[in-house]
Each structure stands twice: as structure tokens, then as C-alpha cells.
Design an enzyme around this catalytic site. Structure first.
Site, mmCIF file in Angstrom:
data_model
loop_
_atom_site.group_PDB
_atom_site.id
_atom_site.type_symbol
_atom_site.label_atom_id
_atom_site.label_comp_id
_atom_site.label_asym_id
_atom_site.label_seq_id
_atom_site.Cartn_x
_atom_site.Cartn_y
_atom_site.Cartn_z
ATOM 1 N N ARG A 81 3.524 -8.089 -3.402
ATOM 2 C CA ARG A 81 4.180 -7.875 -2.815
ATOM 3 C C ARG A 81 6.013 -8.338 -2.779
ATOM 4 O O ARG A 81 7.365 -7.741 -2.219
ATOM 5 C CB ARG A 81 4.013 -8.217 -1.243
ATOM 6 C CG ARG A 81 4.828 -7.082 0.123
ATOM 7 C CD ARG A 81 4.105 -7.274 1.150
ATOM 8 N NE ARG A 81 3.631 -8.864 1.141
ATOM 9 C CZ ARG A 81 2.771 -9.008 2.481
ATOM 10 N NH1 ARG A 81 2.827 -8.383 3.200
ATOM 11 N NH2 ARG A 81 2.855 -10.393 3.831
ATOM 12 N N LYS A 183 9.869 -7.465 2.788
ATOM 13 C CA LYS A 183 9.576 -8.399 3.684
ATOM 14 C C LYS A 183 10.698 -9.618 3.187
ATOM 15 O O LYS A 183 10.933 -9.994 1.745
ATOM 16 C CB LYS A 183 8.372 -8.982 3.397
ATOM 17 C CG LYS A 183 7.294 -10.188 4.695
ATOM 18 C CD LYS A 183 6.193 -10.898 3.893
ATOM 19 C CE LYS A 183 5.956 -11.804 4.962
ATOM 20 N NZ LYS A 183 5.279 -10.685 6.449
ATOM 21 N N GLU A 219 5.266 -0.173 13.724
ATOM 22 C CA GLU A 219 4.715 -1.427 13.700
ATOM 23 C C GLU A 219 5.702 -2.367 15.105
ATOM 24 O O GLU A 219 6.895 -1.740 15.904
ATOM 25 C CB GLU A 219 4.964 -2.386 12.581
ATOM 26 C CG GLU A 219 5.970 -2.622 11.132
ATOM 27 C CD GLU A 219 5.802 -3.495 10.079
ATOM 28 O OE1 GLU A 219 4.830 -4.043 10.125
ATOM 29 O OE2 GLU A 219 7.116 -3.287 9.787
HETATM 30 C C1 PLP Z 1 4.508 -10.243 7.020
HETATM 31 C C2 PLP Z 1 4.446 -9.237 8.353
HETATM 32 C C3 PLP Z 1 3.918 -8.235 9.083
HETATM 33 C C4 PLP Z 1 2.659 -9.053 8.703
HETATM 34 O O1 PLP Z 1 1.576 -8.923 6.925
HETATM 35 P P1 PLP Z 1 0.522 -9.708 6.825
HETATM 36 O O2 PLP Z 1 0.333 -9.341 5.294
HETATM 37 O O3 PLP Z 1 -0.527 -9.249 7.610
HETATM 38 O O4 PLP Z 1 1.330 -11.306 6.658
HETATM 39 C C5 PLP Z 1 3.743 -6.779 9.387
HETATM 40 N N1 PLP Z 1 4.752 -6.525 9.152
HETATM 41 C C6 PLP Z 1 6.270 -7.190 8.855
HETATM 42 C C7 PLP Z 1 7.476 -6.416 9.381
HETATM 43 C C8 PLP Z 1 6.044 -8.073 8.272
HETATM 44 O O5 PLP Z 1 7.717 -9.293 8.110
#
Ligand code: PLP
Length: 341
Positions: A81, A183, A219
Site C-alpha cells: 500500500r 495514506k 469512510e
Molecule cells: C489508515 C487508514 C485506515 C485504516 O487502515 P488500516 O490498514 O486498517 O489501519 C482507514 N482509512 C484511512 C483514511 C486511513 O488512513
């Protein structure tokens, strides 16, 4: 020797540990990388990261298992990722195999900071990458720094997870179109205002809707949604503008293979949310935060699971996934990466 830390008192905060991993990209290639003790970075004032926010990050955890091993959870997925995030931000991906090895090296070097089994605390690992040379015209850097540090963090919920109340948010999700799956701090910076406003109004989080039609659930600022129908189906939103949570992807497998639930990843309309029996937010930090109530401009959506405890399916999902992470339940092949065993 374990450090003299009161594991039970830890919150979700930064604590300096002994070592961090650093690798530099220069002249078109990554150097061999090493562990260092210096926790500060010195950069030119015009470094690309300061001017144009060329940066991305990851988050994962290491745990002490019941039988005393130290493991991390699916670091290969964080590696891939982060490589995706880097490509979209015109940064050179850090090699995925080296990412996984760096996690092992980092955790081993800081093993005295890994909280013991049963403490509820874990070691949070934060890899990140920045464009580090000076750039004044709008263009990507050509030198980069990849870093990984770790810090022990307490149980996200002290005394058990209490359901939270969230609101439907009028701001569009922070991520500009096409960057929802990245991210990066640039997306988080743009969610800070909406988050501050939500907190001021007494809500724990924002539910973002799709910007184009404002009818579909996306989300929250930093976690994906999961829903459970009244007949026990696991439902989670499908959208190419939300971050592909590793916790959510893992819960989909747990739901289907361990709990025998039907699993649906599909568009979820805000209008159907009142029909669900349970709702939760999932991510590395909290695993699952149960949602008891969603407020949509004064209109309350109250889940039957209530405000006292997690719903029954959410609890089973939580117990099974954390059981796998802590080594009490056998996980699928490759989920648990042994650092010290
Ligand atoms: C990190 C993150 C998540 C959660 O992802 P995980 O891999 O389960 O920790 C969800 N949404 C956003 C915007 C994130 O930055």
C-alpha cells in the site's frame, strides 16, 4: 530487559524509542539503509515535503503473543500500500521485501519497548517517506528519505470499547478525487477542520459521503465502515475513493472463513443505514470501534446494539481478529510475521 514502563497507563501518544530505520534515495537509487538513534531530521527550508507536501505514511503494529513470541500483522500489505501511495505522489516506492525486513529489524532493535502479552498495549510502527531536497517550482523532489520509527501505545479503549456517536459530515471527504486510496498527511490535514468541528459538537467522528451524489457512505477520517445486517451479513462500502484498510480486508476474511458470515462489499446508501443491526469503524489503531448512533442533521440513527457495548457480531469479529494477532487463534497463511520467535 523490558523498559520500566507502566504499560497500563500508556495512551495513544509518541514515546521516543532507542532505534529508527532510515534509508535515503539519491541519484536514482535507495541506499542500503540502517538503524540510527537520532530521532530528528534536519532539512533545507525549501524541501519538497514542506512546500508541496510530498509525503506518505503507513501504520502497523507488533505484538507479544501468549507464548512469548514477537510478531507483526501482515506487514507485506503495508509495504504494497505504501508503494502505491508513493507512485501516486511521484515518489520512488521503497522495495516491498526491504520494507518487511526493516519492520523486523526495527522491532528487534526496540524489543524492550514491545508491551507484554495481556497488557492491552502494542508497539505501533510508523513508516513514512518524504521528498527531501529543495524544490521551489512545482515539481517532485528527486531525493527522498524513508523512515520507520515505533512507539508503544496503550489499549485504544481503556476499560473496554464503548460505542461512539458520529455525525454525517457536510464537508467532502478530505481526499481530492483520485487520492482517496493514498495514506498521506495531505489528506489528513484537510480532515482536521471537519474533525475539530465534529468534536466541538460532541461527536467522535465524521461519516463522509461520496462528494458527487452525497448519498453513499464512504469512510471516516481514518477508518473504514463495517455494518452487520439483521440476518448477520457483513457489509462494507465499495468505493475507489476510500483507503483500502488492512483491518477491513482482514475482517472480511474472518467474517467469511472463521464466522461463516455472508460478506458483501458494495455501495452502501446512507438511506439504508437505519436497517443495519450493528455498525463499526475499523483500522489498525482501534481494530473496531463500535458505533452506537449516527446523527444526520438532527435525525438520529440508533443501532439496536445500543450505547453500552459492542454488538454480538462486532464482538465476535473483534475477538477473532485480535486472537489471530495475539497468537491465540491460528491465522491464515502469512498473516502473522514472526520477528522474534
Ligand atoms: C489508515 C487508514 C485506515 C485504516 O487502515 P488500516 O490498514 O486498517 O489501519 C482507514 N482509512 C484511512 C483514511 C486511513 O488512513
Amino acid at each position: 530487559m523490558s523498559k520500566n514502563i507502566d504499560w497500563g497507563k500508556l495512551g495513544f501518544a509518541y514515546m521516543k524509542t532507542d532505534y529508527r530505520y532510515v534509508s535515503y534515495f539519491k541519484d536514482g537509487k535507495w541506499d542500503e539503509g540502517k538503524l540510527v538513534t537520532d530521532d530528528s531530521i534536519t532539512l533545507n527550508e525549501c524541501a519538497c515535503v514542506f512546500q508541496y507536501c510530498q509525503a506518505c505514511f503507513e501504520g502497523l503494529k507488533a505484538y507479544t503473543t501468549r507464548d512469548g513470541r514477537i510478531v507483526s500483522f501482515r506487514p507485506d500489505l503495508n509495504a504494497s500500500r505504501m508503494a502505491e501511495s508513493a507512485r501516486r505522489l511521484v515518489m520512488p516506492p521503497f522495495p516491498e521485501d526491504r520494507f518487511v525486513k526493516a519492520v523486523r529489524e526495527l522491532v528487534k532493535a526496540n524489543k524492550d519497548f514491545v508491551p507484554p502479552f495481556g497488557s492491552g498495549a502494542t508497539l505501533y510502527i510508523r513508516p513514512f517517506m518524504i521528498g527531501s531536497n529543495s524544490v521551489i517550482g512545482v515539481k517532485p523532489a528527486d531525493e527522498f528519505e524513508f523512515r520507520m520509527f515505533c512507539t508503544p501505545v496503550g489499549p485504544y479503549f481503556k476499560g473496554g470499547a464503548k460505542p461512539i456517536v458520529i455525525r454525517v459530515c457536510d464537508y467532502d471527504r478530505a481526499a481530492p478525487r483520485g487520492t482517496g486510496h493514498i495514506k498521506a498527511g495531505l489528506n489528513y490535514a484537510m480532515s482536521l477542520y471537519a474533525g475539530m468541528e465534529a468534536h466541538a459538537e460532541g461527536f467522535a467522528e465524521n461519516m463522509y459521503l461520496d462528494p458527487a451524489t452525497r448519498t453513499k457512505v464512504e469512510e471516516t477520517g481514518g477508518a473504514n465502515f463495517i455494518f452487520i445486517t439483521k440476518d448477520g451479513t457483513f457489509v462494507t462500502p465499495k468505493s475507489d475513493s476510500i483507503l483500502p484498510s488492512i483491518t477491513r480486508r482482514s475482517l472480511m476474511v474472518v467474517a467469511e472463513k472463521y464466522l461463516g458470515m455472508k460478506v458483501e462489499q458494495r455501495e452502501v446508501l446512507l438511506s439504508e443505514v437505519p436497517e443495519f443491526a450493528e455498525c463499526g469503524l475499523c483500522g489498525t489503531a482501534a481494530v473496531i470501534s463500535p458505533v452506537g448512533k449516527i446523527v444526520d442533521h438532527g435525525k438520529e440513527i440508533c443501532f439496536p446494539s445500543g450505547m453500552e457495548k459492542m454488538g454480538p457480531w462486532t464482538q465476535k469479529l473483534y475477538d477473532t481478529l485480535t486472537g489471530i494477532q495475539m497468537g491465540q487463534i491460528e491465522g491464515p497463511e502469512g498473516w502473522v510475521d514472526t520477528v522474534i520467535g
